[in-house]
Scaffold this motif. Structure first.
Motif, short mmCIF file in Angstrom:
data_model
loop_
_atom_site.label_atom_id
_atom_site.label_comp_id
_atom_site.label_asym_id
_atom_site.label_seq_id
_atom_site.Cartn_x
_atom_site.Cartn_y
_atom_site.Cartn_z
N TRP A 1 0.82 -1.21 0.00
CA TRP A 1 0.00 0.00 0.00
C TRP A 1 0.86 1.26 0.00
O TRP A 1 0.53 2.23 -0.70
N ASP B 1 1.78 1.90 -3.41
CA ASP B 1 0.66 2.36 -4.22
C ASP B 1 0.33 3.83 -3.95
O ASP B 1 -0.17 4.54 -4.84
N SER C 1 -7.13 -3.33 -3.16
CA SER C 1 -6.10 -2.44 -3.71
C SER C 1 -6.74 -1.41 -4.63
O SER C 1 -7.91 -1.53 -4.99
#
Length: 400
Positions: free
Chosen positions: A75, A78, A299
């Protein structure tokens, strides 16, 4: 890695439409306010959630706080491309998934086990007891009659329109939540109906069907009924549910939500519900129903960026059934495709025939005829977002 056959438009951002802007500025803050009101949380969680609330929409995207989580490093990577952007500047799908990941971090979900949306999920079941009993009775009758294309269609419609019960859009029991309980409403509000083609894929017994799951509550009841029908009639050997890793989008189902809903049925005073619960438990015990998850499903990535492990899992299925609006948005990269774009040319990357059951609660849509798109614009100005219209949309790239 496969991608759509067509060039992908730029994904939607918060400032692109009135709906996306409202979703971020009003809907996300309302969800946070409700979460704070409905939970007795530790002071640290309250402080983090309050700071999150105050940052929307003009605060800046930042890394997640350091905490115990199986996908924290993924994460953080991301988030990196959007660091410093506001909630309205970053892509809408990223913003929504990031918002719920921030909530999971604030309540320390992976250590505490806290589901900040548990109250809403319980209310969702409590508010639909009558509908649940009616649907389970219908499923029981159809199972008794054995596999029939018309019975399959009825269960498919129940699973589709269960998607109207979305607690990220409407709180449990909200009178504004659309409800197509009548069969005529269910059929007349279908923008695409590929039931016949899907039934043909299942005309002979198949080994495996996979579901990309969406909401808990009444939608999950519909999915369980469809699953029970497929397994009890022996038309499908095994079903796999791909579930969320943590509570997200308010009512999205985790493995715990499935297990607790099956337990709810199994302990119900209504014998029809109890019998269904017992069958579902037997499928879980004997390996005919599998509950699996992966960080990908929470996600911010489009569906064509499936990890190889999940891609291979889905390739083993005879049919993939994707539930709900957010999964549809993920499949289309949350991009504003012209609504007449051939649907199969976008989801051409999928390794198996895929059926999308979704009520329209965002402006992302493909696969309509020019005449149909023009008609809808005249018929209902909010048709793309009000949850009253749906698709039963098949992409069978194996038939090309």
């Amino acid at each position: 890695m496969k991608a759509p056959r067509l060039p992908v438009p730029t994904p939607l951002h918060g400032t692109d439409t009135a709906f996306t802007q409202d979703s971020i500025t009003r809907r996300l803050t309302k969800i946070l306010q409700r979460t704070l009101a409905e939970n007795d949380l530790p002071d640290t969680a309250v402080a983090q959630l309050t700071a999150l609330l105050n940052s929307i929409p003009h605060g800046r995207i930042g890394y997640l706080p350091d905490h115990l989580a199986p996908e924290l490093d993924i994460w953080q990577a991301d988030i990196q491309p959007y660091l410093g952007q506001t909630w309205l500047e970053a892509p809408w799908f990223f913003v929504e998934t990031y918002f719920y990941r921030r909530i999971a971090a604030a309540v320390d979900h992976f250590r505490s086990g806290i589901d900040p949306f548990a109250h809403q999920k319980r209310q969702g079941l409590a508010a639909t007891v009558t509908q649940t009993q009616a649907l389970l009775r219908q499923a029981d009758r159809l199972i008794t009659n054995g596999w029939q294309p018309n019975g399959f269609r009825q269960m498919l419609l129940a699973a589709l329109w269960g998607n109207q019960a979305d607690m990220s859009m409407w709180a449990a029991g909200d009178d504004a939540m659309p409800n197509h309980a009548k069969v005529d409403d269910q059929t007349t509000h279908l923008l695409v109906d590929d039931t016949t083609a899907v039934a043909q894929l299942l005309q002979s017994p198949v080994r495996r069907v996979d579901f990309i799951m969406d909401n808990a509550g009444f939608e999950l009841i519909g999915d369980l009924c469809l699953t029970d029908y497929l397994l009890a009639t022996r038309q499908v050997g095994t079903v796999f549910y791909h579930l969320k890793l943590f509570p997200t989008f308010v009512s999205d189902a985790t493995a715990f939500d499935v297990e607790s809903t099956v337990a709810y049925l199994n302990h119900h005073e209504d014998p029809i519900l109890r019998e269904a619960g017992q069958r579902l438990i037997s499928y879980l015990v004997n390996g005919r129903l599998h509950l699996v998850t992966d960080p990908f499903w929470t996600s911010p990535h489009p569906l064509w960026q499936l990890p190889p492990t999940i891609n291979q899992q889905l390739a083993n299925a005879n049919l993939l059934i994707s539930k709900g609006d957010a999964n549809y948005r993920r499949a289309l990269g949350d991009a504003p495709w012209p609504h007449t774009t051939p649907f199969a040319d976008i989801v051409s990357y999928l390794p198996t025939p895929a059926l999308f059951l979704r009520t329209c609660k965002s402006e992302v849509l493909a696969g309509l005829s020019t005449a149909q798109a023009a008609k809808m614009a005249q018929l209902d100005e909010d048709w793309l977002i009000n949850g009253r219209w749906g698709v039963n949309q098949l992409a069978n790239n194996n038939s090309d």
